[in-house]
Design an enzyme around this catalytic site. Sequence first.
Site, PDB file in Angstrom:
ATOM      1  N   CYS A 290      44.931  33.862  38.476  1.00  5.17           N
ATOM      2  CA  CYS A 290      45.542  33.383  39.723  1.00  5.17           C
ATOM      3  C   CYS A 290      44.919  32.021  40.026  1.00  5.17           C
ATOM      4  O   CYS A 290      44.443  31.759  41.120  1.00  5.17           O
ATOM      5  CB  CYS A 290      45.385  34.373  40.871  1.00  5.17           C
ATOM      6  SG  CYS A 290      43.692  34.862  41.215  1.00  5.17           S
TER       7      CYS A 290
ATOM      8  N   ASP B  12      43.538  40.304  32.858  1.00  5.63           N
ATOM      9  CA  ASP B  12      43.645  39.653  34.164  1.00  5.63           C
ATOM     10  C   ASP B  12      42.222  39.258  34.521  1.00  5.63           C
ATOM     11  O   ASP B  12      41.489  40.004  35.146  1.00  5.63           O
ATOM     12  CB  ASP B  12      44.241  40.629  35.179  1.00  5.63           C
ATOM     13  CG  ASP B  12      44.520  39.985  36.522  1.00  5.63           C
ATOM     14  OD1 ASP B  12      44.129  38.815  36.729  1.00  5.63           O
ATOM     15  OD2 ASP B  12      45.101  40.663  37.385  1.00  5.63           O
TER      16      ASP B  12
END
Length: 156
Positions: free
Chosen positions: A110, A57
């Site tokens: 994101c 991530d």
Amino acid sequence: ENILLNLHQRFQRNNITRYHYTCIDLMQEGSHLLFTQKGTGKQTQVDPGYFDTIVADVPCTGSGTWARTPEQWAFFDASKIDTYAAKQRTILKQILPFLSSGGQLIYITCSVFAAENELQVAYMEKELGLKLESSSVLQGSSQKADTMFVAVLKKI
């Protein structure tokens, strides 16, 4: 450390109990790769090929969060896209030796920018010996959540 606390809470909610974690600076060459095993607290120096799955991530522009934080758009500098893309590639090069042959890399941002998502996948396939198994853009804005990009790649 806050991100790790969040990780522990999310894994606990999803009954994931067997995992290793660490907090290291992967932008530095030769980062110390000492991992802590959840549950035992035992610390282990891992060898290349140790992990069957790595969840990356990675740091990104955060553009997928702008639906719930629109003020961030006002402060955005487009040159940061290339800065984050370069940082992501450095991190990927540092972690991939620890992924086993046939292992899976789960790559997450994101971000809504191709330079941080699809173009990174193309780079991983061409330069890092990975093969794309699947990818998806998770559109969260309609649920007042973040938009995320997720790709699952296999080390060949």
